[in-house]
Design a protein around this motif. Structure first.
Motif, PDB file in Angstrom:
ATOM      1  N   ILE A  49       0.578  -1.197  -0.016  1.00  0.00           N
ATOM      2  CA  ILE A  49       0.047  -0.055  -0.256  1.00  0.00           C
ATOM      3  C   ILE A  49       0.842   1.246  -0.060  1.00  0.00           C
ATOM      4  CG2 ILE A  49      -1.706   1.211   1.364  1.00  0.00           C
ATOM      5  CD1 ILE A  49      -2.447  -1.408   2.525  1.00  0.00           C
ATOM      6  N   THR A  67       2.167   5.039   1.036  1.00  0.00           N
ATOM      7  CA  THR A  67       1.894   6.073   1.871  1.00  0.00           C
ATOM      8  C   THR A  67       2.576   7.338   1.543  1.00  0.00           C
ATOM      9  OG1 THR A  67       3.742   5.197   3.031  1.00  0.00           O
ATOM     10  CG2 THR A  67       1.795   4.015   3.673  1.00  0.00           C
ATOM     11  N   SER A  74      -8.825   1.856  13.756  1.00  0.00           N
ATOM     12  CA  SER A  74      -8.042   2.144  12.601  1.00  0.00           C
ATOM     13  C   SER A  74      -6.343   2.064  13.135  1.00  0.00           C
ATOM     14  CB  SER A  74      -7.863   3.789  12.379  1.00  0.00           C
ATOM     15  OG  SER A  74      -9.387   4.118  12.042  1.00  0.00           O
ATOM     16  N   THR A 125      -1.657   8.021   7.468  1.00  0.00           N
ATOM     17  CA  THR A 125      -2.451   7.321   6.765  1.00  0.00           C
ATOM     18  C   THR A 125      -3.201   6.022   7.958  1.00  0.00           C
ATOM     19  OG1 THR A 125      -0.640   7.116   4.999  1.00  0.00           O
ATOM     20  CG2 THR A 125      -2.467   5.493   4.900  1.00  0.00           C
ATOM     21  N   LEU A 133      -5.266   3.078   8.273  1.00  0.00           N
ATOM     22  CA  LEU A 133      -5.653   1.548   7.571  1.00  0.00           C
ATOM     23  C   LEU A 133      -6.752   1.011   8.397  1.00  0.00           C
ATOM     24  CD1 LEU A 133      -2.023   0.737   6.857  1.00  0.00           C
ATOM     25  CD2 LEU A 133      -3.720   1.692   5.120  1.00  0.00           C
ATOM     26  N   ALA A 149      -6.832  -4.235   6.032  1.00  0.00           N
ATOM     27  CA  ALA A 149      -5.833  -3.446   5.429  1.00  0.00           C
ATOM     28  C   ALA A 149      -6.192  -2.351   4.320  1.00  0.00           C
ATOM     29  CB  ALA A 149      -4.684  -4.479   4.692  1.00  0.00           C
ATOM     30  N   GLN A 150      -7.620  -1.866   4.363  1.00  0.00           N
ATOM     31  CA  GLN A 150      -7.956  -1.124   3.429  1.00  0.00           C
ATOM     32  C   GLN A 150      -7.715   0.427   3.930  1.00  0.00           C
ATOM     33  OE1 GLN A 150      -9.687  -1.675   0.606  1.00  0.00           O
ATOM     34  NE2 GLN A 150      -8.977  -3.823   1.265  1.00  0.00           N
ATOM     35  N   VAL A 151      -7.276   1.274   3.062  1.00  0.00           N
ATOM     36  CA  VAL A 151      -7.035   2.463   3.394  1.00  0.00           C
ATOM     37  C   VAL A 151      -8.301   3.206   3.789  1.00  0.00           C
ATOM     38  CG1 VAL A 151      -6.165   4.690   2.989  1.00  0.00           C
ATOM     39  CG2 VAL A 151      -4.959   2.496   1.842  1.00  0.00           C
ATOM     40  N   GLN A 152      -8.399   3.783   5.096  1.00  0.00           N
ATOM     41  CA  GLN A 152      -9.674   4.656   5.381  1.00  0.00           C
ATOM     42  C   GLN A 152      -9.511   5.991   5.017  1.00  0.00           C
ATOM     43  OE1 GLN A 152      -8.967   3.461   9.511  1.00  0.00           O
ATOM     44  NE2 GLN A 152     -10.769   1.778   9.284  1.00  0.00           N
TER      45      GLN A 152
END
Length: 304
Positions: free
Chosen positions: A31, A33, A48, A60, A62, A67-70
């Protein structure tokens, strides 16, 4: 059965996070960053995982389970290291390049800068006591430990340490601080039970003593010795080194498996996540990650 949550490894020189499947032991995602992610920390609501991007001046967020980017929070000045206060009211960051510690009010969603405290040269790692009264920060290049009152954001103590103090860890009873001396071969122990921190012991662990992680039993503490390529196990009751494990490639940050048996450590110079079996006392697997891996974390960890 719920799938095991992933292991996260920050790749400081790749500006990315490697996501590791702890069953198949493969990298399942990488991912992007901000620049130079070094450390990470869970929000107080455990929803988070916050990655601090030092050169990216951003955080960042997550999902620690998927593991999804919030989201990304910007305009955070040089967040090298970070920590939330136990009372969930504060986010504190150490600006390693810029020589200050920042205090952000935390409302559960958005950090709001309350005060910037000029410290000394190169603030490195932070610790906040269990009562949310005092922030402790090591000063990597001026060889000091600084204590800051959390409510007023005023420096209350400044004491000398050994060479290049890095990570700092508070004992479960709140009476001692352990400091890794990266410019030496030891962990320095300070009494913080009353008054300013007072040096009480020096534990020889190995060259480049750097980062800590509790073993999960409230008694033992792991320290990575980056130059010696070992991990030491300290008994916090006797202040003695009781075990040493091989850890190749410049061991840095660690996490410990939920059952306490395995240490997950970033091998900084080898671009790998190494898994150490503390029963067999050896490295049992390695996973390729990005350049200069640093922070390591998983939700399925031993008790803190």
């Amino acid at each position: 059965m719920q799938p095991l949550p992933p292991i996260f490894v920050l790749n400081s020189l790749d500006a990315s996070v490697s996501v590791i499947d702890p069953v198949r032991w493969v990298e399942t995602a990488r991912i992007p960053t901000g620049k130079e992610p070094h450390h990470l920390y869970l929000t107080p609501d455990e929803k988070s995982l916050v990655v601090a991007n030092a050169l990216g001046d951003s955080l960042t967020f997550l999902d620690p389970r998927t593991a999804q980017v919030q989201r990304v929070v910007r305009d955070i000045s040089d967040p090298y290291h970070l920590r939330f206060s136990p009372d969930m009211k504060w986010l504190v960051t150490a600006a390693n390049r810029l020589d200050h510690v920042d205090f952000y009010r935390w409302d559960g969603q958005q950090p709001t800068l309350a005060k910037r405290v000029t410290t000394a040269k190169t603030p490195s790692h932070l610790w906040i006591d269990a009562r949310s009264t005092t922030v402790y920060s090591t000063m990597q290049d001026s060889d000091e430990l600084v204590a800051i009152d959390l409510a007023t954001q005023v420096i209350t103590a400044r004491v000398r340490t050994g060479a290049m103090p890095a990570d700092v860890y508070g004992s479960p009873d709140g009476k001692r601080l352990y400091i890794g001396l990266t410019g030496s071969d030891s962990v320095e122990v300070f009494d913080i039970s009353a008054g300013p921190p007072r040096n009480m012991a020096l534990i020889k662990t190995g060259k480049g003593a750097h980062a800590f992680r509790g073993a999960g039993d409230k008694r033992h503490l792991y320290v990575s010795n980056r130059v010696a390529n070992t991990i030491g196990k300290i008994d916090m009751q006797t202040q003695q080194l009781v075990e040493t494990y091989p850890a190749p490639g410049g061991p840095d940050c660690m996490d410990v498996s939920a059952d306490g048996r395995y240490i997950y450590v970033s091998s900084r110079w080898a671009r790998k996540l190494s898994v150490i079996d503390t029963v067999e006392k050896k490295v049992v697997r390695q996973v390729n990650v990005g350049k200069s891996p640093h922070g390591v974390w998983t939700l399925a960890h031993a008790p803190r």
